[in-house]
Scaffold this motif. Structure first.
Motif, PDB file in Angstrom:
ATOM      1  N   GLU A 157       0.840  -1.204   0.000  1.00 37.18           N
ATOM      2  CA  GLU A 157       0.000   0.000   0.000  1.00 37.18           C
ATOM      3  C   GLU A 157       0.877   1.258   0.000  1.00 37.18           C
ATOM      4  O   GLU A 157       0.613   2.214  -0.738  1.00 37.18           O
ATOM      5  N   LEU A 193       2.391   1.694  -3.402  1.00 41.51           N
ATOM      6  CA  LEU A 193       1.398   2.177  -4.373  1.00 41.51           C
ATOM      7  C   LEU A 193       1.193   3.682  -4.271  1.00 41.51           C
ATOM      8  O   LEU A 193       1.010   4.361  -5.281  1.00 41.51           O
ATOM      9  N   LEU A 231       2.067  -2.359  -9.494  1.00 39.18           N
ATOM     10  CA  LEU A 231       2.617  -3.196  -8.427  1.00 39.18           C
ATOM     11  C   LEU A 231       2.287  -4.659  -8.713  1.00 39.18           C
ATOM     12  O   LEU A 231       1.125  -4.997  -8.968  1.00 39.18           O
ATOM     13  N   HIS A 257      -6.914   0.303  -5.424  1.00 34.39           N
ATOM     14  CA  HIS A 257      -5.861   0.829  -6.294  1.00 34.39           C
ATOM     15  C   HIS A 257      -5.940   0.132  -7.654  1.00 34.39           C
ATOM     16  O   HIS A 257      -6.168  -1.067  -7.714  1.00 34.39           O
ATOM     17  N   VAL A 288      -2.737  -3.211  -9.927  1.00 33.09           N
ATOM     18  CA  VAL A 288      -2.148  -4.162  -8.979  1.00 33.09           C
ATOM     19  C   VAL A 288      -2.380  -5.554  -9.545  1.00 33.09           C
ATOM     20  O   VAL A 288      -3.500  -5.898  -9.896  1.00 33.09           O
TER      21      VAL A 288
END
Ligand SMILES: C[S@@+](CC[C@H](N)C(=O)[O-])C[C@H]1O[C@@H](n2cnc3c(N)ncnc32)[C@H](O)[C@@H]1O
Length: 317
Positions: free
Chosen positions: A48, A51, A60, A80, A83
């Protein structure tokens, strides 16, 4: 003290607190738009924070061999974009990146060892304080559990494991007690094993601050999950797949992990990295942490589990 079940303790598994987040971000030196691999995504704490740094244009790739961790990370990180979560062993980092058609990345983070959720969930079998099946597999698809090793390995092999991977001085006594106990009945629970180990060590010789079974349990966990084999592979892969000026950051929690990391960095510094490039030389790195970086006193006060953490970072040349 006898082991209790989670229900008896009225306990929910604790939530893992990411360790040395500020230092991890500093050494990863993430920039907006970068591609970063968190190879031990766990509950997504470090992920996190990464990110936030790489922003909506960044990507990510989060890896964990424990499907429960991947689920927790998915919940935490779902808001997000960009990912990708992969349930796999980080030893397969090169194959994972190939399958994602990602050539080189800007950074790789390895936060070694087990998560707090694993260590404090009785049914996962890592805990000498909570009763549960003697399992210890991070990946439930692995064939061999800790119970398989404890009940089938020759006594001499158990001595080696407790000594080599746990640094247990009383490895021989403990292995002898395990061999005697399993002749009476198979050792299938963490409570049985913890009691057998504790009884093998005379009360005066028991460590004051640690549970008597701490080192033997850690040794078994390392072997069940082939943690050092996987780490060696992942370090070489990370060095190989990080682009020049990219960063590799590793958090370790005991000297065997630390030694593997130092070794991989030093080999790469001297271009003895494997696999070698077609020119016969491997990729080179500059070691950024001449001295190991440790958590601040304040972090250790707030999160005592951080106390054994050591951060080592390298930059690809
Ligand atoms: C210390 S925790 C990571 C916590 C994470 N940094 C966070 O902020 O929540 C280590 C994680 O690495 C995973 N792990 C350990 N060895 C692994 C391996 N060989 N491949 C992939 N994941 C692994 C464990 O399942 C565990 O979830």
């Amino acid at each position: 003290m006898p082991c209790k079940s989670e229900a008896e303790q009225g306990q929910q598994p604790a939530v893992h607190r990411p360790v040395m987040v500020r230092e991890v971000l500093e050494y990863l030196a993430c920039q907006p738009g970068q591609v970063v691999v968190d190879a031990t995504v766990g509950s997504g704490g470090h992920a996190e924070a990464i990110l936030e740094r790489i922003g909506p244009e960044g990507r990510l790739i989060g890896i964990d061999r424990d499907p429960e961790a991947i689920e927790r990370a998915r919940e935490r990180l779902s808001r997000h974009g960009r990912v990708t979560l992969i349930n796999d062993n980080y030893a397969r980092l090169e194959v994972i990146l190939d399958e994602l058609r990602v050539g080189a990345v800007d950074g790789v983070l390895l936060d070694c060892g087990a998560s707090l959720e694993q260590l404090t969930t009785g049914r996962r079998g890592f805990s000498f304080r909570l009763d549960g099946p003697l399992d210890m597999r991070m990946d439930p698809g692995l064939e061999t559990t800790a119970a398989d090793l404890i009940n089938t390995l020759p006594e001499e092999e158990l001595v080696r494991i407790f000594r080599e991977y746990g640094g247990e001085r009383r490895a021989r006594r403990i292995a002898r007690a395990v061999a005697a106990a399993r002749q009476q009945q198979p050792i299938t629970t963490t409570a049985q094993l913890a009691a057998t180990i504790t009884a093998a060590i005379p009360p005066r010789a028991r460590p004051r601050r640690l549970h008597a079974a701490t080192k033997s349990f850690m040794a078994l966990r390392i072997v069940v999950n082939d943690e050092l084999g996987a780490l060696h592979e992942a370090l070489d892969a990370a060095i190989h797949r990080t682009r020049p000026r990219g960063r590799i950051v590793v958090l370790t929690y005991h000297s065997l992990e630390g030694g593997a990391t130092k070794g991989a960095y030093r080999r790469a510094r001297a271009r003895r990295q494997c696999p070698p490039s077609p020119s016969g030389e491997g990729p080179r790195v500059r070691i950024l942490t001449k001295r190991a970086v440790k958590p601040s006193d304040e972090e250790i006060r707030e999160n005592p589990r951080a106390r054994s953490a050591i951060l080592r970072a390298a930059e690809r040349l």
